[in-house]
Scaffold this motif. Sequence first.
Motif, PDB file in Angstrom:
ATOM      1  N   GLY A  45       0.809  -1.213   0.000  1.00 34.97           N
ATOM      2  CA  GLY A  45       0.000   0.000   0.000  1.00 34.97           C
ATOM      3  C   GLY A  45       0.839   1.259   0.000  1.00 34.97           C
ATOM      4  N   GLU A  46       2.096   1.158   0.466  1.00 34.75           N
ATOM      5  CA  GLU A  46       2.989   2.306   0.379  1.00 34.75           C
ATOM      6  C   GLU A  46       3.631   2.310  -1.007  1.00 34.75           C
ATOM      7  OE1 GLU A  46       5.280   3.309   4.188  1.00 34.75           O
ATOM      8  OE2 GLU A  46       5.176   1.141   4.251  1.00 34.75           O
ATOM      9  N   PRO A  47       3.903   3.479  -1.586  1.00 31.72           N
ATOM     10  CA  PRO A  47       4.541   3.504  -2.905  1.00 31.72           C
ATOM     11  C   PRO A  47       6.015   3.120  -2.817  1.00 31.72           C
ATOM     12  CG  PRO A  47       4.278   5.732  -2.067  1.00 31.72           C
ATOM     13  CD  PRO A  47       3.600   4.822  -1.075  1.00 31.72           C
ATOM     14  N   ILE A  48       6.523   2.520  -3.886  1.00 31.65           N
ATOM     15  CA  ILE A  48       7.967   2.327  -4.043  1.00 31.65           C
ATOM     16  C   ILE A  48       8.488   3.558  -4.767  1.00 31.65           C
ATOM     17  CG2 ILE A  48       9.761   1.003  -5.216  1.00 31.65           C
ATOM     18  CD1 ILE A  48       7.990  -1.487  -4.941  1.00 31.65           C
ATOM     19  N   VAL A  49       9.224   4.402  -4.052  1.00 26.00           N
ATOM     20  CA  VAL A  49       9.802   5.594  -4.679  1.00 26.00           C
ATOM     21  C   VAL A  49      11.187   5.201  -5.183  1.00 26.00           C
ATOM     22  CG1 VAL A  49      10.462   7.991  -4.374  1.00 26.00           C
ATOM     23  CG2 VAL A  49       8.471   7.081  -3.133  1.00 26.00           C
ATOM     24  N   GLY A 201      -0.268 -15.780  -0.577  1.00 25.68           N
ATOM     25  CA  GLY A 201      -1.126 -14.659  -0.934  1.00 25.68           C
ATOM     26  C   GLY A 201      -0.506 -13.790  -2.002  1.00 25.68           C
ATOM     27  N   THR A 202      -1.122 -12.610  -2.196  1.00 24.75           N
ATOM     28  CA  THR A 202      -0.715 -11.689  -3.258  1.00 24.75           C
ATOM     29  C   THR A 202      -0.459 -10.320  -2.659  1.00 24.75           C
ATOM     30  OG1 THR A 202      -1.977 -12.905  -4.912  1.00 24.75           O
ATOM     31  CG2 THR A 202      -1.469 -10.615  -5.425  1.00 24.75           C
ATOM     32  N   PHE A 203       0.652  -9.696  -3.080  1.00 27.48           N
ATOM     33  CA  PHE A 203       1.064  -8.389  -2.552  1.00 27.48           C
ATOM     34  C   PHE A 203       1.483  -7.508  -3.729  1.00 27.48           C
ATOM     35  CE2 PHE A 203       2.370 -11.887   0.241  1.00 27.48           C
ATOM     36  CZ  PHE A 203       1.580 -11.630   1.358  1.00 27.48           C
ATOM     37  N   SER A 204       1.015  -6.248  -3.723  1.00 25.85           N
ATOM     38  CA  SER A 204       1.310  -5.352  -4.842  1.00 25.85           C
ATOM     39  C   SER A 204       1.822  -4.000  -4.347  1.00 25.85           C
ATOM     40  CB  SER A 204       0.040  -5.087  -5.665  1.00 25.85           C
ATOM     41  OG  SER A 204      -0.292  -6.202  -6.436  1.00 25.85           O
ATOM     42  N   TRP A 205       2.645  -3.397  -5.180  1.00 26.74           N
ATOM     43  CA  TRP A 205       3.149  -2.058  -4.918  1.00 26.74           C
ATOM     44  C   TRP A 205       3.158  -1.248  -6.217  1.00 26.74           C
ATOM     45  CZ3 TRP A 205       5.141  -6.423  -2.740  1.00 26.74           C
ATOM     46  CH2 TRP A 205       5.224  -6.465  -1.333  1.00 26.74           C
ATOM     47  N   GLN A 206       2.973   0.052  -6.060  1.00 26.69           N
ATOM     48  CA  GLN A 206       3.037   0.970  -7.191  1.00 26.69           C
ATOM     49  C   GLN A 206       4.381   1.697  -7.153  1.00 26.69           C
ATOM     50  OE1 GLN A 206       0.391   1.221  -9.376  1.00 26.69           O
ATOM     51  NE2 GLN A 206       1.666   2.559 -10.653  1.00 26.69           N
ATOM     52  N   CYS A 207       5.057   1.752  -8.289  1.00 28.05           N
ATOM     53  CA  CYS A 207       6.353   2.440  -8.361  1.00 28.05           C
ATOM     54  C   CYS A 207       6.156   3.904  -8.759  1.00 28.05           C
ATOM     55  CB  CYS A 207       7.267   1.764  -9.384  1.00 28.05           C
ATOM     56  SG  CYS A 207       7.677   0.067  -9.001  1.00 28.05           S
TER      57      CYS A 207
END
Length: 208
Positions: A45-49, A201-207
């Motif tokens: 849920g936190e962005p990958i900066v 499970g499944t885990f996602s991040w936004q770059c």
Amino acid sequence: MPVNRIFCIGKNYAAHVRELAHLGPPDDGDCVVFIKPASCVIEEGEPIVLPRGHGVVHHEAELVVSLTGGGRDIAEDEALDCVAGITLGLDLTLRELQTRLRAQGRPWELAKAFDGAAPLGDFKPFLDHDLQDIDFTCHVNGVLRQHGHTRKMLYSVARQIHLLSQTWSLEPDDVIFTGTPEGVGVLHPGDRITLSSPALGTFSWQCE
Ligand code: ZN
């Protein structure tokens, strides 16, 4: 989630060692250990900066275990008693910088331990999972990049815990990134990266 120290195992899947051979000096096949500070963790849920100005950032999808503790000199056949939780995580790597640092014989921290370098999924309690029978994938924008299976590890999770405990007294909430399979690749701002495993499970991040 509480994280004490982050131990990372390198060169733990033969096909990944081979794919990196063109990026740096020849590999000797040894197990590699390095540490990231706990401040590197990014929760889901936190962005990958993505860091700018240091070359490409590679994703390394990895099985991650957390420990109950265990102390020193843990026998390999008792090591899994120390596992508290399991999840998936990303050992983000500034690959071009790492290659330069290796060539110069310098430590890897600048390439592996920057802010945000350890996106980490939520831990599931470790119950009766077979840690050497876990299938996992990494997709970027829906395209499969990495497909790993922990039976291909060169050093099993139990062996990793045994080896780490020869040097460190293992403490509660220490975590281990257990190495990445082949298929590492570049992340760009705007990419969405998803780690998934039937067991975890499944885990996602936004770059960004
Ligand atoms: Zn790694």
